[in-house]
Design a protein around this motif. Structure first.
Motif, PDB file in Angstrom:
ATOM      1  N   ILE A   1       3.671   5.557  -9.647  1.00  0.00           N
ATOM      2  CA  ILE A   1       2.123   5.231  -9.279  1.00  0.00           C
ATOM      3  C   ILE A   1       1.209   6.375 -10.291  1.00  0.00           C
ATOM      4  CG2 ILE A   1       0.375   5.304  -7.562  1.00  0.00           C
ATOM      5  CD1 ILE A   1       2.846   5.344  -5.611  1.00  0.00           C
TER       6      ILE A   1
ATOM      7  N   PRO B   1      -3.780  10.001  -4.412  1.00  0.00           N
ATOM      8  CA  PRO B   1      -4.492   8.722  -3.777  1.00  0.00           C
ATOM      9  C   PRO B   1      -3.565   7.935  -3.485  1.00  0.00           C
ATOM     10  CG  PRO B   1      -5.034   8.920  -5.948  1.00  0.00           C
ATOM     11  CD  PRO B   1      -4.383  10.124  -5.904  1.00  0.00           C
ATOM     12  N   GLY B   2      -2.310   7.779  -4.034  1.00  0.00           N
ATOM     13  CA  GLY B   2      -1.478   6.600  -3.881  1.00  0.00           C
ATOM     14  C   GLY B   2      -2.008   5.377  -4.566  1.00  0.00           C
ATOM     15  N   GLY B   3      -1.529   4.099  -4.243  1.00  0.00           N
ATOM     16  CA  GLY B   3      -1.809   3.116  -5.064  1.00  0.00           C
ATOM     17  C   GLY B   3      -1.499   1.701  -4.209  1.00  0.00           C
ATOM     18  N   ILE B   4      -2.043   0.671  -4.709  1.00  0.00           N
ATOM     19  CA  ILE B   4      -1.661  -0.737  -4.052  1.00  0.00           C
ATOM     20  C   ILE B   4      -1.351  -1.447  -5.433  1.00  0.00           C
ATOM     21  CG2 ILE B   4      -2.575  -2.665  -3.087  1.00  0.00           C
ATOM     22  CD1 ILE B   4      -4.672  -0.863  -1.849  1.00  0.00           C
TER      23      ILE B   4
ATOM     24  N   SER C   1       0.763  -1.150   0.076  1.00  0.00           N
ATOM     25  CA  SER C   1       0.052  -0.003  -0.040  1.00  0.00           C
ATOM     26  C   SER C   1       0.951   1.137  -0.067  1.00  0.00           C
ATOM     27  CB  SER C   1      -0.990  -0.189   1.176  1.00  0.00           C
ATOM     28  OG  SER C   1      -1.453   1.266   1.583  1.00  0.00           O
ATOM     29  N   TYR C   2       0.967   2.106  -1.002  1.00  0.00           N
ATOM     30  CA  TYR C   2       1.726   3.111  -1.314  1.00  0.00           C
ATOM     31  C   TYR C   2       0.860   4.404  -0.878  1.00  0.00           C
ATOM     32  CZ  TYR C   2       5.313   0.508  -3.737  1.00  0.00           C
ATOM     33  OH  TYR C   2       6.524  -0.425  -4.199  1.00  0.00           O
TER      34      TYR C   2
END
Lengths: 72, 148
Positions: free
Chosen positions: A33, A15-18, A6-7
Motif C-alpha cells: 500500500i 492511512p491505509g488504502g482501497i 478496504s485495507y
C-alpha cells in the motif's frame, strides 16, 4: 469475482488504502500500500456481495511488526 | 480509450451492458503518470473524473493550518473526482501518483453529466454506483485508526 478491499492499518499512523483485487486476500499475505508492505491479519465482509463484486474490510499490520512477533 | 472488458472490473460501471460501456469508453482517454506526478490539486475546479486502471495514487488533504496529510491510497478500480461531480464543488484533495506507470481513465465531468442526462438509465446506474462507492470510502474512514 472482483474483491473491493478496504485495507486498514493496525498500529502506526498510516492511512491505509482501497483497491480492487482479483483474488480474495488471505491471512498472512503481504500487500503493498503506497510505499510500504503490510501483512494481512484479519478479513471481514462488510457489505453483501453485489453482482460480481464482494466488499471486504482487511486489517493489516506493518511487516516489521509481524516479523518482531514471530518466534526466532 | 479504456476497453469495456477492463471497465467491467470497475464498480462505477457495475450493471452497464457492453453497449453502454462502449458509450462511456468513448467519452474519455487513458493517461499515464509517474511517481510524484500530480493528477489534480485540492481546491482546483473538478473538471475530470478519474478511474484508476493500474498503479496507485495517494490522496492528500490540506487542513485548516495548511498542513497536508495523507488520507488514503487508492488502487486499481477506484474512482477519483466523484465528489466534485456530485456537488459541483472544488477538488476536496490533492491526488499524487504513488507508482510509476499509474494509469487512469479520465472522463471530462461535463461529458459524464451530459451522458447521464441524455440516457437516464445509464445516469441512474452511474449515480447509484457513485453513491455506493462514497459509502464504502466513508466506512473505510470510519474504521481507520489513523483518522481518529
Amino acid at each position: 469475482m472482483i474483491y473491493k478491499v478496504s485495507y486498514v492499518v493496525k498500529g502506526g499512523n498510516f492511512p491505509g488504502g482501497i483497491k480492487n483485487e482479483t483474488e480474495r486476500p488471505v491471512i498472512g499475505q503481504k500487500v503493498r500500500i503506497g510505499p510500504h508492505t503490510f501483512e494481512v491479519i484479519e478479513i471481514l465482509e462488510i457489505m453483501p456481495p453485489r453482482d460480481d463484486f464482494q466488499f471486504l474490510h482487511v486489517t493489516v499490520q506493518p511487516v516489521e511488526a509481524a516479523e518482531q512477533k514471530a518466534p526466532s | 480509450m479504456a476497453t469495456p472488458s477492463i471497465m467491467k472490473h470497475v464498480e462505477l460501471f457495475r450493471g452497464l451492458s457492453d453497449e453502454q460501456l462502449a458509450q462511456v469508453a468513448l467519452l474519455g482517454q487513458e493517461e499515464v503518470y509517474q511517481t510524484g506526478d500530480i493528477l489534480c490539486e485540492q481546491d482546483a475546479p473538478g473538471d475530470n473524473v478519474f478511474i484508476i486502471m493500474r498503479g496507485q495514487v495517494e490522496i492528500r488533504v490540506r487542513d485548516r493550518s495548511g498542513a497536508q496529510h495523507s488520507a488514503v491510497y487508492l488502487g486499481a478500480g477506484q474512482v477519483i473526482g466523484e465528489m466534485a461531480l456530485v456537488d459541483e464543488g472544488k477538488r476536496s484533495a490533492t491526488v499524487i501518483a504513488a507508482e510509476d506507470g499509474t494509469t487512469v481513465f479520465s472522463i471530462p465531468s461535463d461529458e459524464f453529466v451530459r451522458l447521464c442526462k441524455t440516457d437516464t438509465h445509464i445516469g441512474y446506474l452511474l449515480m447509484r454506483n457513485i453513491a455506493q462507492d462514497l459509502s464504502f470510502k466513508l466506512r473505510h474512514g470510519n474504521t481507520n485508526p489513523s483518522s481518529d
